[in-house]
Design an enzyme around this catalytic site. Structure first.
Site, mmCIF file in Angstrom:
data_model
loop_
_atom_site.group_PDB
_atom_site.id
_atom_site.type_symbol
_atom_site.label_atom_id
_atom_site.label_comp_id
_atom_site.label_asym_id
_atom_site.label_seq_id
_atom_site.Cartn_x
_atom_site.Cartn_y
_atom_site.Cartn_z
ATOM 1 N N PHE A 60 -19.610 -4.962 -2.846
ATOM 2 C CA PHE A 60 -20.729 -5.621 -2.153
ATOM 3 C C PHE A 60 -22.050 -5.369 -2.877
ATOM 4 O O PHE A 60 -22.879 -6.266 -3.006
ATOM 5 C CB PHE A 60 -20.828 -5.139 -0.694
ATOM 6 C CG PHE A 60 -19.770 -5.711 0.227
ATOM 7 C CD1 PHE A 60 -18.763 -6.543 -0.243
ATOM 8 C CD2 PHE A 60 -19.778 -5.402 1.601
ATOM 9 C CE1 PHE A 60 -17.778 -7.058 0.611
ATOM 10 C CE2 PHE A 60 -18.808 -5.923 2.463
ATOM 11 C CZ PHE A 60 -17.811 -6.736 1.974
ATOM 12 N N GLY A 80 3.108 8.040 -1.147
ATOM 13 C CA GLY A 80 2.956 9.053 -2.199
ATOM 14 C C GLY A 80 2.114 10.215 -1.706
ATOM 15 O O GLY A 80 2.459 11.388 -1.882
ATOM 16 N N ARG A 135 0.820 -1.214 0.000
ATOM 17 C CA ARG A 135 0.000 0.000 0.000
ATOM 18 C C ARG A 135 0.855 1.266 0.000
ATOM 19 O O ARG A 135 0.329 2.380 -0.112
ATOM 20 C CB ARG A 135 -0.920 0.031 1.246
ATOM 21 C CG ARG A 135 -1.941 -1.079 1.294
ATOM 22 C CD ARG A 135 -2.719 -1.073 2.598
ATOM 23 N NE ARG A 135 -3.884 -0.219 2.575
ATOM 24 C CZ ARG A 135 -5.131 -0.639 2.388
ATOM 25 N NH1 ARG A 135 -5.390 -1.914 2.204
ATOM 26 N NH2 ARG A 135 -6.136 0.205 2.391
ATOM 27 N N ARG A 165 -13.383 -1.507 -4.547
ATOM 28 C CA ARG A 165 -13.647 -0.985 -3.207
ATOM 29 C C ARG A 165 -14.861 -1.677 -2.610
ATOM 30 O O ARG A 165 -15.707 -2.223 -3.321
ATOM 31 C CB ARG A 165 -13.828 0.538 -3.250
ATOM 32 C CG ARG A 165 -12.472 1.225 -3.358
ATOM 33 C CD ARG A 165 -12.570 2.722 -3.361
ATOM 34 N NE ARG A 165 -12.745 3.250 -4.700
ATOM 35 C CZ ARG A 165 -12.643 4.539 -5.010
ATOM 36 N NH1 ARG A 165 -12.367 5.419 -4.062
ATOM 37 N NH2 ARG A 165 -12.804 4.957 -6.246
ATOM 38 N N TYR A 215 0.797 4.226 -2.547
ATOM 39 C CA TYR A 215 -0.308 5.176 -2.365
ATOM 40 C C TYR A 215 -0.096 5.991 -1.092
ATOM 41 O O TYR A 215 -0.082 7.229 -1.125
ATOM 42 C CB TYR A 215 -1.616 4.399 -2.299
ATOM 43 C CG TYR A 215 -2.869 5.248 -2.206
ATOM 44 C CD1 TYR A 215 -3.356 5.947 -3.308
ATOM 45 C CD2 TYR A 215 -3.588 5.324 -1.008
ATOM 46 C CE1 TYR A 215 -4.524 6.699 -3.213
ATOM 47 C CE2 TYR A 215 -4.750 6.069 -0.911
ATOM 48 C CZ TYR A 215 -5.218 6.762 -2.020
ATOM 49 O OH TYR A 215 -6.373 7.503 -1.923
ATOM 50 N N ASP A 216 0.093 5.291 0.046
ATOM 51 C CA ASP A 216 0.171 5.980 1.344
ATOM 52 C C ASP A 216 1.357 6.950 1.385
ATOM 53 O O ASP A 216 1.213 8.116 1.767
ATOM 54 C CB ASP A 216 0.350 4.967 2.488
ATOM 55 C CG ASP A 216 -0.797 3.974 2.585
ATOM 56 O OD1 ASP A 216 -1.658 3.949 1.687
ATOM 57 O OD2 ASP A 216 -0.838 3.211 3.569
ATOM 58 N N GLN A 265 -12.930 -5.769 10.826
ATOM 59 C CA GLN A 265 -12.266 -4.467 10.583
ATOM 60 C C GLN A 265 -13.333 -3.408 10.296
ATOM 61 O O GLN A 265 -14.371 -3.732 9.717
ATOM 62 C CB GLN A 265 -11.235 -4.561 9.449
ATOM 63 C CG GLN A 265 -11.778 -4.712 8.041
ATOM 64 C CD GLN A 265 -11.984 -6.169 7.628
ATOM 65 O OE1 GLN A 265 -12.282 -7.016 8.450
ATOM 66 N NE2 GLN A 265 -11.847 -6.459 6.342
ATOM 67 N N ASP A 319 -3.884 -4.258 5.629
ATOM 68 C CA ASP A 319 -5.249 -3.700 5.622
ATOM 69 C C ASP A 319 -5.526 -3.083 7.005
ATOM 70 O O ASP A 319 -5.438 -3.778 8.023
ATOM 71 C CB ASP A 319 -6.229 -4.855 5.355
ATOM 72 C CG ASP A 319 -7.598 -4.387 4.881
ATOM 73 O OD1 ASP A 319 -7.847 -4.457 3.679
ATOM 74 O OD2 ASP A 319 -8.406 -3.975 5.731
ATOM 75 N N PRO A 320 -5.833 -1.780 7.070
ATOM 76 C CA PRO A 320 -6.052 -1.167 8.388
ATOM 77 C C PRO A 320 -7.198 -1.842 9.158
ATOM 78 O O PRO A 320 -8.230 -2.170 8.578
ATOM 79 C CB PRO A 320 -6.395 0.285 8.056
ATOM 80 C CG PRO A 320 -5.748 0.527 6.727
ATOM 81 C CD PRO A 320 -5.874 -0.780 5.997
#
Ligand code: NAD
Ligand code: UDP
Ligand code: UDP
Length: 311
Positions: free
Chosen positions: A190, A147, A141, A185, A144-145, A208, A272-273
């Site tokens: 879903f 950056g 990740r 996403r 992205y993070d 989560q 994954d947070p």
């Protein structure tokens, strides 16, 4: 009347922002390389003389004349930003340098779409803007993070060193119509799975948490950040503090769509947070902003959108 540059304007958030700016009578130049954006998102404006579309990659210099800039260019979903990680970090870093160079030359305000991902997998909960975060700098990740973190650094250095009216908004998970069907996403996945009667893919055990903001609320926060005086730099969290687990989101979407889909567990992606919820005190106090759309209402509008695509 103002002429706005919106980079990433053919994407999910950018296209809603453009709707709002044009509705208010402004002119808009949309700059997008179409890597995750779609022509359909902006097609309804192509005949509007106040709207212009330019295909361009923000990692290359951009010389145009505008009054204000929203910098949204960057793939946003983990699936799309991990497809070409080197291009992702170039987009955030080189894109920020070029857009800040432009804002410096034009002496115009510029708002950066940063992200709650700058907090990584947070050890403080809820997250307020003084928290420096817990980010793995070398994981999948990080493109992205890190950056987005480097882009924030550039925004604050251009403010301090070159007196640019640069502002940073940290956007928390946002959803709504025009999310790409396949962008991976959670809300779009879903809903699409529920409408097709396919298994709902829960990554990990589904405990989560995330806090979901409807896109019109986010657009309102972005516009308010642009309109506030140049003394306000942010960073400011924009998100909906209503937190829920991924499992509960799946159940709610199954109920709303009256779907027969069943839950299926899949491996949790790396880094994954575990939890995420914005503290929005700064937005409330300085921008007089808080979200207005309840999750159920936003989900109904989003389901209607995916149904309108023939699902
Ligand atoms: P999106 O993928 O739908 O839109 C991003 C747009 O940027 C796309 O149209 C894409 O084609 C364009 N783009 C990507 N790289 C580019 C480049 N190098 N040059 C020009 N255009 C480029 O994503 P979104 O959800 O609309 O996100 C918009 C912005 O908001 C992004 O910067 C994202 O990081 C930020 N953000 C979004 C969320 C969210 O939940 N939607 C959360 C946090 C931050
Ligand atoms: N830049 C741009 N558009 C402009 C002005 C500058 O794309 O209207 C780019 C320029 O190519 C430069 C970057 O922004 O690489 C940073 O500009 P700045 O003026 O800060 O840097 P310098 O030109 O001094 O390297
Ligand atoms: N997720 C999930 N199933 C999916 C897509 C995502 O369980 O089909 C989970 C993902 O692991 C994360 C949360 O939903 O915990 C939000 O994921 P998303 O990709 O929407 O955004 P993130 O907040 O991780 O950037």
């Amino acid at each position: 009347m103002t002429t706005y540059l919106v980079t990433g304007g053919a994407g999910f958030v950018g296209s809603h922002l453009i709707d709002r700016l044009l509705d208010e009578g402004h002119s808009v130049l949309c700059v997008d390389n179409m890597v995750t954006g779609s022509r359909a998102n902006i097609a309804h404006h192509l005949s509007n003389p106040k709207f212009e579309m330019m295909r361009h990659d923000v990692t290359f210099p951009l010389y145009v004349e505008v009054d204000a800039v929203f910098n949204l260019a960057c793939p946003a979903s983990p699936v799309s930003y991990q497809k070409d990680p080197v291009q992702t970090i170039k987009t955030s870093v080189l894109g920020a340098i070029n857009i800040l160079g432009l804002a410096k030359r034009l002496k115009c305000p510029v708002v950066q779409a940063s992200t709650s991902e700058v907090y990584g997998s947070p050890e403080r909960h809820p997250q307020d803007e003084t928290y420096w975060g817990n980010v793995n700098p070398i994981g999948p990740r990080a493109c992205y993070d890190e950056g987005k973190r480097a882009a924030e650094t550039l925004f604050f250095d251009y403010r301090r060193q070159h007196n640019v009216d640069a502002k940073v908004v940290r956007i928390f998970n946002t959803y709504g119509p025009r999310m790409a069907v396949d962008d991976g996403r959670v809300v779009s996945n879903f809903i699409v799975q529920a409408l097709k009667g396919e298994d709902i893919t829960i990554y990990g055990d589904g405990t989560q948490t995330r806090s979901f903001c409807y896109v019109s609320d986010l657009v309102d926060g972005l516009v308010k950040t642009m309109e506030i005086s140049r003394d306000f730099s942010g960073p400011v969290n924009i998100g909906n503090p209503a937190e829920l687990s991924v499992h509960d989101l799946a159940e709610q979407i199954i109920d709303l769509t009256r779907s027969k889909s069943r839950l299926k567990t899949m491996p949790l992606p790396v880094d994954d947070p575990i939890k995420r919820k914005p503290d929005i005190s700064i937005a409330r106090e300085h921008l007089k902003w808080s979200p207005e759309v309840e999750l159920e209402d936003g989900l109904i509008a989003t389901v209607d959108y995916f149904r309108s695509l023939g699902m």
